[in-house]
Design an enzyme around this catalytic site. Structure first.
Site, PDB file in Angstrom:
ATOM      1  N   ASP A 102      -4.735 -11.087 -13.740  1.00  0.00           N
ATOM      2  CA  ASP A 102      -4.678 -12.109 -12.687  1.00  0.00           C
ATOM      3  C   ASP A 102      -5.522 -13.293 -13.130  1.00  0.00           C
ATOM      4  O   ASP A 102      -6.579 -13.137 -13.727  1.00  0.00           O
ATOM      5  CB  ASP A 102      -5.177 -11.561 -11.356  1.00  0.00           C
ATOM      6  CG  ASP A 102      -4.725 -12.437 -10.187  1.00  0.00           C
ATOM      7  OD1 ASP A 102      -4.132 -11.890  -9.259  1.00  0.00           O
ATOM      8  OD2 ASP A 102      -4.966 -13.654 -10.211  1.00  0.00           O
ATOM      9  N   ASN A 134      -8.754 -11.754   4.554  1.00  0.00           N
ATOM     10  CA  ASN A 134      -8.092 -11.094   5.678  1.00  0.00           C
ATOM     11  C   ASN A 134      -7.072 -10.068   5.217  1.00  0.00           C
ATOM     12  O   ASN A 134      -6.517  -9.353   6.019  1.00  0.00           O
ATOM     13  CB  ASN A 134      -7.402 -12.118   6.585  1.00  0.00           C
ATOM     14  CG  ASN A 134      -6.065 -12.543   6.053  1.00  0.00           C
ATOM     15  OD1 ASN A 134      -5.900 -12.758   4.861  1.00  0.00           O
ATOM     16  ND2 ASN A 134      -5.083 -12.650   6.921  1.00  0.00           N
ATOM     17  N   GLY A 172      -3.684 -10.026  -6.167  1.00  0.00           N
ATOM     18  CA  GLY A 172      -3.845 -10.746  -4.910  1.00  0.00           C
ATOM     19  C   GLY A 172      -3.469  -9.861  -3.742  1.00  0.00           C
ATOM     20  O   GLY A 172      -3.889  -8.709  -3.680  1.00  0.00           O
ATOM     21  N   GLY A 173      -2.676 -10.401  -2.816  1.00  0.00           N
ATOM     22  CA  GLY A 173      -2.312  -9.680  -1.609  1.00  0.00           C
ATOM     23  C   GLY A 173      -1.631  -8.365  -1.915  1.00  0.00           C
ATOM     24  O   GLY A 173      -2.086  -7.301  -1.499  1.00  0.00           O
ATOM     25  N   CYS A 213      13.576 -42.334  -1.236  1.00  0.00           N
ATOM     26  CA  CYS A 213      13.811 -43.457  -0.317  1.00  0.00           C
ATOM     27  C   CYS A 213      13.658 -43.013   1.137  1.00  0.00           C
ATOM     28  O   CYS A 213      13.220 -43.780   1.982  1.00  0.00           O
ATOM     29  CB  CYS A 213      15.163 -44.091  -0.566  1.00  0.00           C
ATOM     30  SG  CYS A 213      16.503 -42.922  -0.601  1.00  0.00           S
ATOM     31  N   ASN A 231       4.547 -16.619  -7.460  1.00  0.00           N
ATOM     32  CA  ASN A 231       5.329 -17.802  -7.824  1.00  0.00           C
ATOM     33  C   ASN A 231       6.493 -17.422  -8.718  1.00  0.00           C
ATOM     34  O   ASN A 231       6.493 -16.388  -9.381  1.00  0.00           O
ATOM     35  CB  ASN A 231       4.439 -18.843  -8.501  1.00  0.00           C
ATOM     36  CG  ASN A 231       3.922 -18.360  -9.825  1.00  0.00           C
ATOM     37  OD1 ASN A 231       4.616 -18.448 -10.833  1.00  0.00           O
ATOM     38  ND2 ASN A 231       2.730 -17.809  -9.830  1.00  0.00           N
ATOM     39  N   GLY A 271      -1.252  -7.139  -4.956  1.00  0.00           N
ATOM     40  CA  GLY A 271      -1.976  -6.497  -6.050  1.00  0.00           C
ATOM     41  C   GLY A 271      -3.074  -5.556  -5.584  1.00  0.00           C
ATOM     42  O   GLY A 271      -3.187  -4.436  -6.074  1.00  0.00           O
ATOM     43  N   ARG A 305       7.255 -14.972 -12.329  1.00  0.00           N
ATOM     44  CA  ARG A 305       8.215 -13.885 -12.185  1.00  0.00           C
ATOM     45  C   ARG A 305       9.292 -13.957 -13.258  1.00  0.00           C
ATOM     46  O   ARG A 305       9.675 -12.960 -13.845  1.00  0.00           O
ATOM     47  CB  ARG A 305       8.873 -13.947 -10.814  1.00  0.00           C
ATOM     48  CG  ARG A 305       8.003 -13.473  -9.697  1.00  0.00           C
ATOM     49  CD  ARG A 305       8.832 -13.351  -8.439  1.00  0.00           C
ATOM     50  NE  ARG A 305       8.110 -12.629  -7.410  1.00  0.00           N
ATOM     51  CZ  ARG A 305       7.431 -13.206  -6.441  1.00  0.00           C
ATOM     52  NH1 ARG A 305       7.392 -14.502  -6.352  1.00  0.00           N
ATOM     53  NH2 ARG A 305       6.797 -12.489  -5.545  1.00  0.00           N
ATOM     54  N   CYS A 328      24.832 -13.440 -16.396  1.00  0.00           N
ATOM     55  CA  CYS A 328      23.421 -13.833 -16.395  1.00  0.00           C
ATOM     56  C   CYS A 328      23.020 -14.387 -17.755  1.00  0.00           C
ATOM     57  O   CYS A 328      23.256 -13.768 -18.783  1.00  0.00           O
ATOM     58  CB  CYS A 328      22.559 -12.636 -16.042  1.00  0.00           C
ATOM     59  SG  CYS A 328      20.811 -12.985 -16.081  1.00  0.00           S
TER      60      CYS A 328
END
Lengths: 647, 439
Positions: A75, A85, A53-54, A200, A145, A56, A149, A470
């Protein structure tokens, strides 16, 4: 430091620079960046670019220009108009095609001599498993996203492949390096989770524009056109669930069937009924719950008749289609109404007109989607409806209204993106990848792009150490190669777990199958275990332990936890691996063997059959090895002291 | 500086959607009215040209008559199948035009220096010189000032890359989103004015009072005066001297030098610099090695400097956000940071001095660029509006309980743990006391 090493260790003759062994040499960064040796490594290695994408597109271009020859790219997406763009490898004619395939084709045009493989698919698919990742020298992420990842991070940890991770938003961006055992993994630092709004607030007391947008998109839209059960708008809690909540919801909960079009009801009529129901009846119901409005401004109901657009007020100038109920084919309510500027904020009359028209158009023009329609940010009519519905609600509650453009961004979670940031980030990724190839791990860094006006537009921080807390990277992981059809559970437990890993009372689980040993087992459990132990791994209950299974091993007594990733191999060479299995990875060495110190000191052990501690700092390895020992001592210490009463 | 174009068409709005969310409609309109001239078509120019064409600048003109057979290999705009007799400018124009049909992309004949004519310059709003020698940058800077054209220069060499900006007098706005106490956000727009120093001033100013240890060595390399008190060395002469060292090495060894040849290079440097009458101490050792590979540029650095220059060009013609004033320096030799330097250094007490920094007109005198900006980590692709609806009150109760317990974890640890600990200690103590008395 690294530089001194190379400089003092003499010079290799240039013609032997790219022999196999030399690829392990540490090169002097950054001076080696333009050197022949690194150039050769760049040509030889195989890298995986995740995402086309961008980031990539820019990344593939920079990789190819930098001389990388063996590239694979994954992808899932297809090309959309709003990508053009910044994703400069794509053209208008490519809209609708696979990003990975088109991008691979485009960079192949730049340098025909490269070897590039494109996969159109989700990285979560099983074909992109640990073995797939292990083929690469380096994985470069250009994802959009968090889930993907995380997945890539875990696979890279399991495959022990260094990962260069990146992200951009507007002018900001960042690039980080994750090397197992050396720098922190992607999940060492907690990542922000998506923002949630209490239901609510959305339903009863919105006070921000986003509340109205989410209400319109998540609650109203599915209720009108999608699956009504997906909406929370009319949900009633079970009876006896607290007085307050029950009192509030008794009024609010209503019959979902009133959001369905009645038999023979025209679409225009349905739209008007919905308008009155949502913005008059429901608002008045809410207003009557005085508890809610003690410290808030109560909502104001809207009167549809007062909001009719002047041109349509008497019905005389109304377009024929609306009057006659002719099925409309137009895809945009705004175009019909002449509201072409997406950046202007509509007034109440315009909002009401757009709402009525959009509902009618949806019912008439897209009746096949009814019952299963889902909101999509590229669906103009849906965005118009959500904008108008959210704005009308905002008017009721005295919240500022938003333009179509803004609402689209909010409802579609659109991330700001520009080509320049992606270009800078792609450059930084390739610089980090080259550091990895130069094996100059000490110079790996996390880079940040800063907002304009900063003293440093690109700032850096050396890559942080892995976090011991971790959950993902501090649990040891290892690859276990065996023949799952031959090896029995008994052999696994005795040879691998007890023999090699030096566990005392191992318990293991894999999917739904679990096995436990130790004191305190019931009689029937022991007999069950005895049967299980004789079975080959592949025939164990719950699908068996097969290729790519993750076997969770732990030993409560040693506080030891590990994951073994099983690789099944049929053609087993007994002479090479007489034990019948092969274990690789970062697990602490077996404690029963007296050569613990030896294993630590000779770090880069050429014999992979010995649990290797390659490329680890001595300190880290020693600590890992010492952990079970210390724990055992502590246990002994405790028992001693408890036996000896104080006198 | 440029005449804003008319309203955006529907197609433009669809393609520019994502960037309109970054810089807004007004900037986009200003961009589509701007004319940009780029001289020199190497890898860096390709990056910048790609960036400004994608952004939707009105017109982009390229100048470089190098035939494709001798092109810089890092120019990714020139396809592998281009005939050898086309110029790089023409070949690049074809690719750029395809990238964004809304931009008028054209090539001018002649070499890059052909743009240095007032008649040519006056037709454009902005000139960018890519990979040109310092003498030409100085010349272009003067001509641009006379023609009233914004001027940028960018150079990428080996592991170094830098950019120079001279916008003369530049007005811009800064828009800040401010979070109000009640949770709503408000936009705060301020207007600023910045004046820029000339290339001459920026490369000959006094460096008195500058902390040399933290100062960019790359700037010194550009300026050709490497250490205070050392013999001045112009950029071109330095380049020649370095090339002389490298080519002599190649003659002697019959191969290209690598990082491992440091000692031999150093010896050669002493020899060659001595012959040329240049002080060898002026050049840090490592820089020499980096320049051993001088002939090539690194595409990764082209991308970084080209991306930054793209941003700067957009800021310059869009009149939005603070532009770099006046050097952007990126060097892998200095940790891979992209540093902004303002030279001559602004004098805090005398704002009227030539080349002073941005003065705030409307805002209180809190100086721009003086405010320390903390590292800001990008939240991975979560837009400000990322959202999900929490299920109804009784849905997914265990998850909610876990969520609240997690939120209250610290409270549990710090409030409950001491109480439990004390209670446990007391009972244990009592027990021990009992045993003690018993025996």
């Amino acid at each position: 430091m690294g530089r001194d090493k190379t400089l003092s260790s003499g010079t290799a003759p240039p013609d032997t620079l790219h022999t196999a062994g030399s690829s392990q040499d540490v090169l002097a960064w950054p001076w080696a960046a333009t050197g022949e040796e690194l150039k050769q490594r760049v040509q030889d290695v195989k890298v995986l670019a995740v995402g086309a994408g961008g980031i990539g597109c820019e990344l593939l271009k920079t990789l190819v220009m930098s001389g990388f020859k063996h590239i694979e790219v994954v992808d899932l997406d297809t090309i959309e108009t709003s990508n053009l763009n910044r994703q400069f490898l794509f053209r208008k004619r490519h809209v609708g095609k696979s990003k990975a395939l088109v991008a691979a084709e485009a960079v192949k045009q730049m340098r025909p001599d490269i070897d590039i493989t494109a996969y159109q698919g989700n990285v979560n698919e099983s074909r992109f498993d640990v073995d797939f990742f292990r083929r690469f020298d380096c994985v470069l992420n250009g994802l959009d996203n968090l889930e993907a990842r995380r997945h890539i991070n875990r696979l890279c940890l399991a495959a022990e492949v260094p990962l260069v991770e990146s992200g951009t938003a507007g002018y900001l961006g960042q690039v980080s390096v994750h090397i197992k055992g050396r720098t922190e993994c992607f999940e060492c630092q907690p990542k922000p989770t998506s923002k949630t709004f209490p239901v609510c607030t959305l339903r009863n007391t919105p006070d921000k524009p986003i509340h109205c947008v989410v209400w319109a998109k998540e609650m109203l839209f599915p209720l009108l056109f999608g699956a009504p059960e997906a909406s929370d708008l009319h949900e009633a809690p079970p009876a006896g669930s607290g007085i307050d909540a029950a009192a509030v919801t008794r009024n609010i909960a209503d019959d979902p069937s009133c959001y369905q079009r009645a038999e023979g009801e025209s679409s225009t009529h349905f739209a008007e009924r919905m308008f009155r129901h949502l913005y008059c009846t429901k608002i008045n119901e809410l207003r009557n719950m005085e508890d809610l409005w003690r410290s808030r401004r109560p909502p104001q109901a809207l009167d549809l008749d007062a909001l009719r657009m002047p041109a349509y007020g008497d019905g005389g100038d109304q377009p024929a289609a609306i009057e006659a109920g002719v099925p409309a084919t137009a895809s945009s309510a705004c175009k019909e109404l002449g509201l072409s500027d997406a950046h202007s904020v509509w007034n109440d009359q315009q909002n009401a007109a757009v709402f009525l028209r959009a509902v009618a158009l949806f019912l008439d023009g897209r009746s096949h989607e009814l019952g299963s329609a889902q909101f999509d940010k590229d669906d103009l009519l849906a965005v118009e409806l959500v904008t108008a519905a959210a704005n009308l609600r905002a008017t009721c509650f005295g919240i500022s209204r938003q333009s179509l453009f803004e609402t689209k961004g909010m409802a579609g979670n659109i991330i700001h993106a520009i080509a320049t940031t992606n270009a800078i980030v792609s450059g930084l990724i390739v610089v980090e990848a080259m550091k990895l190839l130069a094996r100059s791990f000490a110079s790996c860094q996390t880079s940040f792009l800063q907002v304009s006006g900063s003293k440093r537009l690109v700032s850096r921080m050396s890559a942080p150490e892995p976090s011991a807390a971790c959950m993902v990277c501090s649990t040891a992981q290892a690859r276990l190669v065996l023949n799952a059809n031959k090896m029995s559970l008994q052999q696994l437990v005795d040879k691998v777990l007890k023999g090699r890993l030096a566990l005392i009372a191992p318990s293991l689980w894999c999917g739904t199958f679990s096995y436990e040993e130790g004191e305190g087992l019931e009689e029937d459990e022991i007999t069950r275990n005895r049967k299980l132990l004789l079975l080959p791994l592949a025939q164990l209950p719950g699908g068996g332990v097969v290729h790519n299974s993750i076997l969770h091993v732990d030993d409560q007594e040693q506080c030891f936890k590990a994951q073994l990733i099983i690789t099944h191999r049929e053609d087993w060479d007994d002479e090479q691996h007489p034990e019948g299995f092969y274990l690789g990875g970062d697990l602490p060495p077996a404690l029963t063997e007296p050569s613990v110190e030896a294993a630590i000191s000779e770090t880069a052990s050429p014999n992979e059959d010995v649990v290797s501690l390659t490329s680890d700092d001595d300190g880290v390895a020693a600590e890992a090895a010492a952990r079970p020992v210390a724990k055992r001592k502590a246990i002994e210490g405790n028992t001693d002291s408890s036996k000896r009463p104080r006198t | 500086m440029s005449t804003p174009a008319a309203e955006l068409s529907e197609q433009e709005a669809a393609i520019y959607d994502r960037q309109l969310r970054v810089w807004g409609v007004e900037t986009q309109r200003r961009l589509s009215g701007a004319k940009v001239l780029i001289a020199g078509c190497g890898g860096l120019a390709a990056e910048v040209a790609k960036n400004v064409v994608l952004a939707g600048v009105g017109a982009v003109t390229l100048v470089d008559d190098t035939p494709c057979s001798r092109r810089s290999l890092s120019n990714f705009l020139v396809g592998s199948t281009t005939p050898d007799d086309t110029t790089v400018a023409e070949a690049s124009v074809a690719t750029l035009q395809e990238m964004n049909p809304f931009v008028k992309v054209a090539a001018l004949p002649g070499p890059p220096e052909a743009v240095l004519a007032p008649d040519v310059l006056r037709q454009y709003d902005l000139l960018l010189l890519c990979d040109q020698p310092a003498s030409r940058i100085a010349q272009a800077d003067v001509m641009c000032r006379e023609a009233g054209v914004a001027f940028y220069a960018g150079v990428c060499r080996g592991i170094f890359g830098w950019a120079f900006a001279n916008l003369h007098q530049h007005r811009y706005i800064v828009e800040r989103q401010e979070e109000q106490p009640d949770g709503s956000t408000s936009k705060h727009v301020s207007e600023h004015n910045a004046s820029f120093a000339t290339w001459e001033q920026a490369t000959s100013c006094s460096l008195e009072g500058v902390n040399m240890r933290r100062f960019s060595k790359l700037y010194l390399l550009i300026r050709g005066k490497l250490l205070e008190g050392a013999q001045p060395l112009c950029w071109l002469k330095l380049r020649r001297a370095l090339q002389a060292v490298v080519s002599r090495f190649e003659q002697q060894q019959q191969r290209f030098p690598t990082a491992a040849d440091a000692d031999q290079l150093r010896a050669l440097q002493q020899q060659v610099f001595g012959e040329m009458g240049v002080d060898a101490a002026a050049l840090p050792d490592e820089m020499l090695q980096a320049y051993a590979a001088y002939g090539s540029d690194m595409p990764a650095i082209n991308a970084i400097v080209g991306g930054t220059l793209g941003n700067e060009l957009i800021k310059a013609v869009g009149g939005r956000n603070e532009p770099v004033n006046n050097f952007f320096l990126f060097s892998l030799a200095e940790g891979g940071e992209g540093v902004v330097e303002c030279l001559p250094r602004p004098k805090p007490a005398a704002p009227a001095a030539a080349g002073s920094v941005a003065e705030e007109i409307l805002l209180q005198p809190a100086k721009m660029g003086k405010v320390p900006i903390r590292l800001k980590e990008v939240t991975y692709m979560l837009s400000p509006f990322q959202q999900s609806v929490m299920g109804g009150l009784w849905k997914d109760l265990p998850h909610k309980a876990a969520h609240h317990a997690h939120n209250a974890r610290d409270a549990i640890i710090f409030c409950v743990a001491p109480l439990v600990g004390i209670a446990y200690y007391c009972s244990a103590y009592k027990e021990a006391e009992k045993l003690h008395h018993r025996f």
